[in-house]
Design a protein around this motif. Structure first.
Motif, PDB file in Angstrom:
ATOM      1  N   THR A  31      28.402 -22.852   9.181  1.00  0.00           N
ATOM      2  CA  THR A  31      29.507 -21.947   9.150  1.00  0.00           C
ATOM      3  C   THR A  31      29.867 -21.611  10.419  1.00  0.00           C
ATOM      4  N   PRO A  32      28.989 -21.410  11.647  1.00  0.00           N
ATOM      5  CA  PRO A  32      29.663 -21.235  12.822  1.00  0.00           C
ATOM      6  C   PRO A  32      30.377 -22.118  13.563  1.00  0.00           C
ATOM      7  N   PHE A  33      30.409 -23.504  12.996  1.00  0.00           N
ATOM      8  CA  PHE A  33      31.043 -24.659  13.452  1.00  0.00           C
ATOM      9  C   PHE A  33      32.281 -25.062  12.821  1.00  0.00           C
ATOM     10  N   LYS A  34      32.776 -24.265  11.801  1.00  0.00           N
ATOM     11  CA  LYS A  34      33.828 -24.281  10.939  1.00  0.00           C
ATOM     12  C   LYS A  34      34.891 -23.771  11.595  1.00  0.00           C
ATOM     13  N   SER A  35      36.219 -24.078  11.277  1.00  0.00           N
ATOM     14  CA  SER A  35      37.489 -23.250  11.533  1.00  0.00           C
ATOM     15  C   SER A  35      37.175 -21.625  11.605  1.00  0.00           C
ATOM     16  N   PHE A  36      37.765 -21.317  12.822  1.00  0.00           N
ATOM     17  CA  PHE A  36      37.588 -19.680  12.931  1.00  0.00           C
ATOM     18  C   PHE A  36      38.098 -18.903  11.465  1.00  0.00           C
ATOM     19  N   SER A  37      37.126 -17.965  10.949  1.00  0.00           N
ATOM     20  CA  SER A  37      37.855 -17.381   9.692  1.00  0.00           C
ATOM     21  C   SER A  37      37.527 -15.677  10.071  1.00  0.00           C
ATOM     22  N   LEU A  38      38.194 -14.843   9.475  1.00  0.00           N
ATOM     23  CA  LEU A  38      37.873 -13.468   9.653  1.00  0.00           C
ATOM     24  C   LEU A  38      37.863 -12.837   8.366  1.00  0.00           C
ATOM     25  N   THR A  39      37.025 -11.964   7.977  1.00  0.00           N
ATOM     26  CA  THR A  39      36.865 -11.117   6.770  1.00  0.00           C
ATOM     27  C   THR A  39      37.140  -9.824   7.298  1.00  0.00           C
ATOM     28  N   VAL A  40      38.120  -9.004   6.335  1.00  0.00           N
ATOM     29  CA  VAL A  40      38.482  -7.696   6.569  1.00  0.00           C
ATOM     30  C   VAL A  40      37.963  -7.001   5.271  1.00  0.00           C
ATOM     31  N   ASP A  41      37.193  -6.040   5.536  1.00  0.00           N
ATOM     32  CA  ASP A  41      36.427  -5.284   4.571  1.00  0.00           C
ATOM     33  C   ASP A  41      37.094  -3.934   4.779  1.00  0.00           C
ATOM     34  N   ASN A  42      37.849  -3.387   3.999  1.00  0.00           N
ATOM     35  CA  ASN A  42      38.669  -2.097   3.761  1.00  0.00           C
ATOM     36  C   ASN A  42      37.834  -1.030   3.203  1.00  0.00           C
ATOM     37  N   GLN A  43      37.207  -0.351   3.994  1.00  0.00           N
ATOM     38  CA  GLN A  43      36.372   0.779   3.222  1.00  0.00           C
ATOM     39  C   GLN A  43      37.031   2.068   3.560  1.00  0.00           C
ATOM     40  N   SER A  44      38.369   2.139   4.085  1.00  0.00           N
ATOM     41  CA  SER A  44      39.076   3.271   4.506  1.00  0.00           C
ATOM     42  C   SER A  44      39.668   3.945   3.189  1.00  0.00           C
ATOM     43  N   ASP A  45      40.244   4.977   3.250  1.00  0.00           N
ATOM     44  CA  ASP A  45      41.048   5.643   2.100  1.00  0.00           C
ATOM     45  C   ASP A  45      42.374   5.241   2.089  1.00  0.00           C
ATOM     46  N   ASP A  46      42.865   4.386   2.889  1.00  0.00           N
ATOM     47  CA  ASP A  46      44.369   3.769   3.083  1.00  0.00           C
ATOM     48  C   ASP A  46      44.373   2.486   2.749  1.00  0.00           C
ATOM     49  N   ASP A  47      45.301   1.835   2.244  1.00  0.00           N
ATOM     50  CA  ASP A  47      45.619   0.540   2.070  1.00  0.00           C
ATOM     51  C   ASP A  47      45.939  -0.118   3.550  1.00  0.00           C
ATOM     52  N   LYS A  77      41.974 -17.351   6.996  1.00  0.00           N
ATOM     53  CA  LYS A  77      41.839 -18.337   8.264  1.00  0.00           C
ATOM     54  C   LYS A  77      43.043 -18.717   9.097  1.00  0.00           C
ATOM     55  N   PRO A  78      43.103 -18.007  10.116  1.00  0.00           N
ATOM     56  CA  PRO A  78      44.480 -18.236  10.823  1.00  0.00           C
ATOM     57  C   PRO A  78      44.580 -19.661  11.607  1.00  0.00           C
ATOM     58  N   THR A  79      45.939 -19.949  11.943  1.00  0.00           N
ATOM     59  CA  THR A  79      46.249 -21.144  12.430  1.00  0.00           C
ATOM     60  C   THR A  79      46.578 -20.893  13.837  1.00  0.00           C
ATOM     61  N   LEU A  80      45.839 -21.064  14.923  1.00  0.00           N
ATOM     62  CA  LEU A  80      45.971 -20.570  16.292  1.00  0.00           C
ATOM     63  C   LEU A  80      45.951 -21.924  16.902  1.00  0.00           C
ATOM     64  N   ASN A  81      46.719 -21.789  18.270  1.00  0.00           N
ATOM     65  CA  ASN A  81      46.554 -22.773  19.157  1.00  0.00           C
ATOM     66  C   ASN A  81      45.938 -22.449  20.367  1.00  0.00           C
ATOM     67  N   LEU A  82      44.747 -22.984  20.763  1.00  0.00           N
ATOM     68  CA  LEU A  82      44.194 -22.779  21.996  1.00  0.00           C
ATOM     69  C   LEU A  82      43.952 -23.973  22.949  1.00  0.00           C
ATOM     70  N   SER A  83      44.174 -23.471  24.095  1.00  0.00           N
ATOM     71  CA  SER A  83      44.025 -24.543  25.293  1.00  0.00           C
ATOM     72  C   SER A  83      42.990 -24.075  26.289  1.00  0.00           C
ATOM     73  N   GLY A  84      41.858 -24.368  26.234  1.00  0.00           N
ATOM     74  CA  GLY A  84      40.917 -23.718  27.292  1.00  0.00           C
ATOM     75  C   GLY A  84      39.942 -22.827  26.523  1.00  0.00           C
ATOM     76  N   GLU A  85      39.997 -21.743  26.993  1.00  0.00           N
ATOM     77  CA  GLU A  85      39.117 -20.486  26.241  1.00  0.00           C
ATOM     78  C   GLU A  85      39.763 -19.324  26.368  1.00  0.00           C
ATOM     79  N   GLY A  86      39.343 -18.364  25.236  1.00  0.00           N
ATOM     80  CA  GLY A  86      40.408 -17.294  25.237  1.00  0.00           C
ATOM     81  C   GLY A  86      39.188 -16.275  24.069  1.00  0.00           C
ATOM     82  N   ALA A  87      39.938 -15.168  23.609  1.00  0.00           N
ATOM     83  CA  ALA A  87      39.763 -14.200  22.804  1.00  0.00           C
ATOM     84  C   ALA A  87      40.437 -13.875  21.674  1.00  0.00           C
TER      85      ALA A  87
END
Length: 131
Positions: A31-47, A77-87
């Motif tokens: 899993t850590p070597f697959k394309s970046f994925s982000l899970t958003v867990d909305n536990q707030s009172d708003d959408d 699973k965002p499609t981002l373009n990175l050259s070098g390093e970033g955040a």
């Protein structure tokens, strides 16, 4: 003869279980070597009405406008373009129109791994495992 068939059936069943566990374990290891994925867990009172995922200080981002209802979770699973390093950052807008930005991957060279962000009324928690 009947005992033999029973033994063969049980053996095949157990081998199937071992294979399934092995596949799950290998998947978790990779899993850590697959394309970046982000899970958003909305536990707030708003959408959450929109999500923007992008690279900090770079012109690579993706906007998702499919809402995340309260008490729901969604994987991106965002499609981002990175050259070098970033955040990687996440900017979300709630149903009231309030926007919040969080760093979801503090350092990446390969845009791989995953992060999980939990949004509550009290704040945001980010768990990152990215490379």
């Amino acid at each position: 003869m009947m005992k033999r068939r029973f033994f063969i059936g049980i053996s095949i069943f157990l081998v199937g279980i071992v294979i399934a566990i092995g596949i799950g374990t290998i998947s978790n290891i990779l899993t850590p070597f697959k394309s970046f994925s982000l899970t958003v867990d909305n536990q707030s009172d708003d959408d959450i009405s929109s999500i923007e995922i992008g690279l900090i200080d770079m012109d690579s981002k993706e906007l998702f406008t499919s809402p995340i209802k309260k008490d729901h979770m969604k994987k991106f699973k965002p499609t981002l373009n990175l050259s070098g390093e970033g955040a990687i950052y996440l900017k979300y807008t709630d149903a009231k129109g309030q926007s919040t930005q969080e760093t979801v991957c503090g350092y990446t060279e390969y845009l791989s791994g995953y992060s999980t962000i939990t949004i509550t009324n009290e704040g945001v928690t980010v768990v990152q495992q990215c490379n």
